[in-house]
Design a protein around this motif. Structure first.
Motif, mmCIF file in Angstrom:
data_model
loop_
_atom_site.group_PDB
_atom_site.id
_atom_site.type_symbol
_atom_site.label_atom_id
_atom_site.label_comp_id
_atom_site.label_asym_id
_atom_site.label_seq_id
_atom_site.Cartn_x
_atom_site.Cartn_y
_atom_site.Cartn_z
ATOM 1 N N LEU A 259 0.817 -1.216 0.000
ATOM 2 C CA LEU A 259 0.000 0.000 0.000
ATOM 3 C C LEU A 259 0.849 1.263 0.000
ATOM 4 O O LEU A 259 0.499 2.254 -0.663
ATOM 5 N N ASP A 260 1.963 1.248 0.726
ATOM 6 C CA ASP A 260 2.814 2.441 0.770
ATOM 7 C C ASP A 260 3.352 2.792 -0.615
ATOM 8 O O ASP A 260 3.340 3.965 -1.020
ATOM 9 N N SER A 261 3.810 1.781 -1.350
ATOM 10 C CA SER A 261 4.329 2.030 -2.699
ATOM 11 C C SER A 261 3.218 2.484 -3.631
ATOM 12 O O SER A 261 3.417 3.374 -4.470
ATOM 13 N N ALA A 262 2.033 1.867 -3.484
ATOM 14 C CA ALA A 262 0.901 2.253 -4.331
ATOM 15 C C ALA A 262 0.562 3.727 -4.132
ATOM 16 O O ALA A 262 0.396 4.483 -5.098
ATOM 17 N N VAL A 263 0.449 4.150 -2.892
ATOM 18 C CA VAL A 263 0.093 5.545 -2.588
ATOM 19 C C VAL A 263 1.186 6.501 -3.047
ATOM 20 O O VAL A 263 0.895 7.575 -3.612
ATOM 21 N N SER A 264 2.445 6.128 -2.859
ATOM 22 C CA SER A 264 3.541 7.028 -3.240
ATOM 23 C C SER A 264 3.597 7.244 -4.748
ATOM 24 O O SER A 264 4.017 8.308 -5.212
ATOM 25 N N ILE A 265 3.153 6.257 -5.526
ATOM 26 C CA ILE A 265 3.141 6.394 -6.984
ATOM 27 C C ILE A 265 1.874 7.094 -7.462
ATOM 28 O O ILE A 265 1.915 7.948 -8.353
ATOM 29 N N LEU A 266 0.734 6.745 -6.876
ATOM 30 C CA LEU A 266 -0.553 7.238 -7.384
ATOM 31 C C LEU A 266 -0.886 8.656 -6.919
ATOM 32 O O LEU A 266 -1.491 9.431 -7.669
ATOM 33 N N ALA A 267 -0.498 9.018 -5.702
ATOM 34 C CA ALA A 267 -0.851 10.342 -5.182
ATOM 35 C C ALA A 267 -0.340 11.489 -6.062
ATOM 36 O O ALA A 267 -1.094 12.442 -6.334
ATOM 37 N N PRO A 268 0.906 11.458 -6.564
ATOM 38 C CA PRO A 268 1.382 12.561 -7.404
ATOM 39 C C PRO A 268 0.643 12.690 -8.739
ATOM 40 O O PRO A 268 0.683 13.761 -9.362
ATOM 41 N N LEU A 269 -0.031 11.619 -9.171
ATOM 42 C CA LEU A 269 -0.744 11.693 -10.451
ATOM 43 C C LEU A 269 -1.880 12.707 -10.407
ATOM 44 O O LEU A 269 -2.259 13.268 -11.444
ATOM 45 N N ARG A 270 -2.424 12.958 -9.221
ATOM 46 C CA ARG A 270 -3.589 13.836 -9.121
ATOM 47 C C ARG A 270 -3.290 15.256 -9.622
ATOM 48 O O ARG A 270 -4.177 15.929 -10.137
ATOM 49 N N SER A 271 -2.032 15.681 -9.479
ATOM 50 C CA SER A 271 -1.672 17.027 -9.944
ATOM 51 C C SER A 271 -1.540 17.094 -11.458
ATOM 52 O O SER A 271 -1.419 18.178 -12.018
ATOM 53 N N ARG A 272 -1.579 15.926 -12.135
ATOM 54 C CA ARG A 272 -1.436 15.890 -13.597
ATOM 55 C C ARG A 272 -2.666 15.279 -14.257
ATOM 56 O O ARG A 272 -2.607 14.812 -15.396
ATOM 57 N N PHE A 273 -3.786 15.291 -13.567
ATOM 58 C CA PHE A 273 -5.004 14.704 -14.127
ATOM 59 C C PHE A 273 -5.450 15.412 -15.400
ATOM 60 O O PHE A 273 -6.183 14.839 -16.211
ATOM 61 N N ASP A 274 -5.033 16.661 -15.585
ATOM 62 C CA ASP A 274 -5.414 17.382 -16.803
ATOM 63 C C ASP A 274 -4.808 16.748 -18.049
ATOM 64 O O ASP A 274 -5.298 16.956 -19.162
ATOM 65 N N ALA A 291 -6.567 2.339 -1.533
ATOM 66 C CA ALA A 291 -5.295 2.089 -0.845
ATOM 67 C C ALA A 291 -5.201 2.914 0.438
ATOM 68 O O ALA A 291 -4.799 2.400 1.497
ATOM 69 N N MET A 292 -5.577 4.192 0.363
ATOM 70 C CA MET A 292 -5.514 5.051 1.546
ATOM 71 C C MET A 292 -6.540 4.630 2.595
ATOM 72 O O MET A 292 -6.279 4.726 3.800
ATOM 73 N N MET A 293 -7.681 4.157 2.139
ATOM 74 C CA MET A 293 -8.689 3.663 3.076
ATOM 75 C C MET A 293 -8.143 2.467 3.855
ATOM 76 O O MET A 293 -8.315 2.359 5.080
ATOM 77 N N GLU A 294 -7.467 1.576 3.156
ATOM 78 C CA GLU A 294 -6.912 0.385 3.810
ATOM 79 C C GLU A 294 -5.741 0.737 4.717
ATOM 80 O O GLU A 294 -5.393 -0.026 5.624
ATOM 81 N N GLU A 300 -9.357 11.597 4.102
ATOM 82 C CA GLU A 300 -8.857 11.967 2.785
ATOM 83 C C GLU A 300 -9.248 10.938 1.732
ATOM 84 O O GLU A 300 -9.532 11.291 0.580
ATOM 85 N N SER A 301 -9.282 9.670 2.124
ATOM 86 C CA SER A 301 -9.643 8.642 1.148
ATOM 87 C C SER A 301 -11.087 8.803 0.680
ATOM 88 O O SER A 301 -11.395 8.603 -0.502
ATOM 89 N N LEU A 302 -11.978 9.189 1.590
ATOM 90 C CA LEU A 302 -13.374 9.415 1.196
ATOM 91 C C LEU A 302 -13.476 10.547 0.178
ATOM 92 O O LEU A 302 -14.244 10.472 -0.786
ATOM 93 N N GLN A 303 -12.695 11.593 0.386
ATOM 94 C CA GLN A 303 -12.679 12.715 -0.550
ATOM 95 C C GLN A 303 -12.185 12.267 -1.930
ATOM 96 O O GLN A 303 -12.752 12.646 -2.960
ATOM 97 N N ILE A 304 -11.143 11.440 -1.951
ATOM 98 C CA ILE A 304 -10.572 10.984 -3.215
ATOM 99 C C ILE A 304 -11.533 10.029 -3.931
ATOM 100 O O ILE A 304 -11.658 10.054 -5.159
ATOM 101 N N LEU A 305 -12.239 9.208 -3.172
ATOM 102 C CA LEU A 305 -13.221 8.305 -3.779
ATOM 103 C C LEU A 305 -14.392 9.089 -4.379
ATOM 104 O O LEU A 305 -14.901 8.732 -5.453
ATOM 105 N N GLU A 306 -14.807 10.151 -3.708
ATOM 106 C CA GLU A 306 -15.844 11.023 -4.287
ATOM 107 C C GLU A 306 -15.336 11.646 -5.587
ATOM 108 O O GLU A 306 -16.088 11.789 -6.560
ATOM 109 N N GLU A 307 -14.068 12.026 -5.591
ATOM 110 C CA GLU A 307 -13.446 12.574 -6.798
ATOM 111 C C GLU A 307 -13.490 11.559 -7.930
ATOM 112 O O GLU A 307 -13.796 11.909 -9.084
#
Length: 341
Positions: A259-274, A291-294, A300-307
């Motif tokens: 989960l730590d590796s997943a979050v570290s890779i996926l979290a920065p993608l949000r700034s490049r969603f455009d 991943a953040m929920m687990e 924060e995970s609830l906010q990202i899931l709504e996104e």
């Protein structure tokens, strides 16, 4: 003619910026000569250069212009080329219902015409991809059967490989896992890294993505990821290619419990969603949120899931949006139960 040849040569070398400029020059010369057909071909090449370098919005604008032009209406094959490119660009922007309409128009223009079988195959691929992305999986599988019927011995290996790739994608998405593996194996046999490293990278990345969506975190999936990463490193790739590769690797880490590796890779993608299509950004948010929920990061995970759900809605991928919201509901019900509510 010389300007056209120079533009096509740049495109073949993947120098898309030069190809776009040279094709524009050739188009201007064609207008001076009153040659609308040659102008049309060069604007189409410009749009293809934009697509291949990741400038999807600009590609859509040119493809839309071409699809309504008189030259496109003068012959079915020309109209189909414009609508296929329009469909691909619309899908890349997450405008899935419009992509389905454009691809359907292309298939109708060339269906049943043996001389344009290659265009029919391309149109079917665009239609299947748009249907599948929007969650219309049964319709996508029906079109897969049409596509398979077009794959005769007369079709070249690269074209057949791309078609088997698309059919395999839908097989995985419709839980036909054995068929998905079979069709992707057929695609791997037809496609060759020695002929086109970029295509090989995209195929392996796409195959890995479909296998991960089918919850297959096995050695075959890891080999697809590693081949895709190696080929992407060799060929370079656009920013979108690199982001999509990161999404696949992040998804692999999530499924394998890192989960730590997943979050570290996926979290920065949000700034490049455009840079990504809406539905691709939504998948990244969905995996990141889970991943953040687990990890126990509930707020924060609830906010990202709504996104994620909102992004799927934007792309008109209603089934995926429903899946996210059902996951959200189950999480919130569990939280209320644990709190005694």
């Amino acid at each position: 003619m010389i300007a056209e040849l120079e533009a096509r040569e740049s495109w073949k070398r993947r120098d898309y910026s030069a190809g776009y400029t040279q094709a524009g020059h050739a188009a201007a010369l064609a207008i001076e000569e009153g040659d609308e057909y040659r102008w049309w071909k060069m604007v189409l090449l410009q749009a293809e250069c934009l697509r291949d370098q990741g400038s999807i919005q600009e590609c859509r604008e040119l493809a839309a212009k071409l699809s309504t032009h008189a030259v496109s209406a003068s012959a079915p094959d020309l109209g189909a080329r414009a609508y296929i490119l329009l469909a691909v660009s619309l899908q890349g922007l997450g405008r899935l219902s419009e992509a389905v309409d454009a691809a359907s128009t292309a298939t109708n223009l060339v269906a049943g015409d043996f001389e344009n079988v290659y265009l029919h195959i391309q149109a079917e691929q665009a239609l299947i991809a748009a249907l599948a992305e929007s969650g219309r999986l049964q319709a996508a599988w029906t079109e897969c059967l049409v596509l398979q019927s077009l794959l005769t011995d007369a079709v070249d290996e690269d074209t057949a490989g791309k078609a088997y790739w698309v059919i395999g994608n839908v097989a995985f998405l419709t839980h036909r896992v054995k068929e998905g593996s079979k069709y992707h194996d057929l695609a791997a046999e037809k496609l060759s890294p020695s002929r086109d490293v970029d295509l090989w990278a995209r195929f392996n990345r796409g195959s890995a993505d479909m296998r991960l969506r089918a919850q297959l975190s096995d050695g075959a999936t890891l080999r697809c990821i590693e081949r895709a990463e190696l080929a992407t490193e060799v060929v370079g790739g656009s920013e979108r290619d690199l982001l999509e590769m990161a999404l696949v690797r992040g998804h692999w880490y999530y499924l394998t419990g890192d989960l730590d590796s997943a979050v570290s890779i996926l979290a920065p993608l949000r700034s490049r969603f455009d840079v990504l299509a809406s539905q691709t950004a939504a998948e990244a948010s969905f995996i990141l949120g889970k991943a953040m929920m687990e990890q126990g990061n509930d707020a924060e995970s609830l906010q990202i899931l709504e996104e994620a759900a909102t992004l799927f809605d934007t792309a008109a991928a209603t089934e995926r949006s429903t899946t996210v919201r059902e996951y959200l509901d189950s999480v919130q019900q569990q939280q209320r139960f644990l709190q005694g509510g």
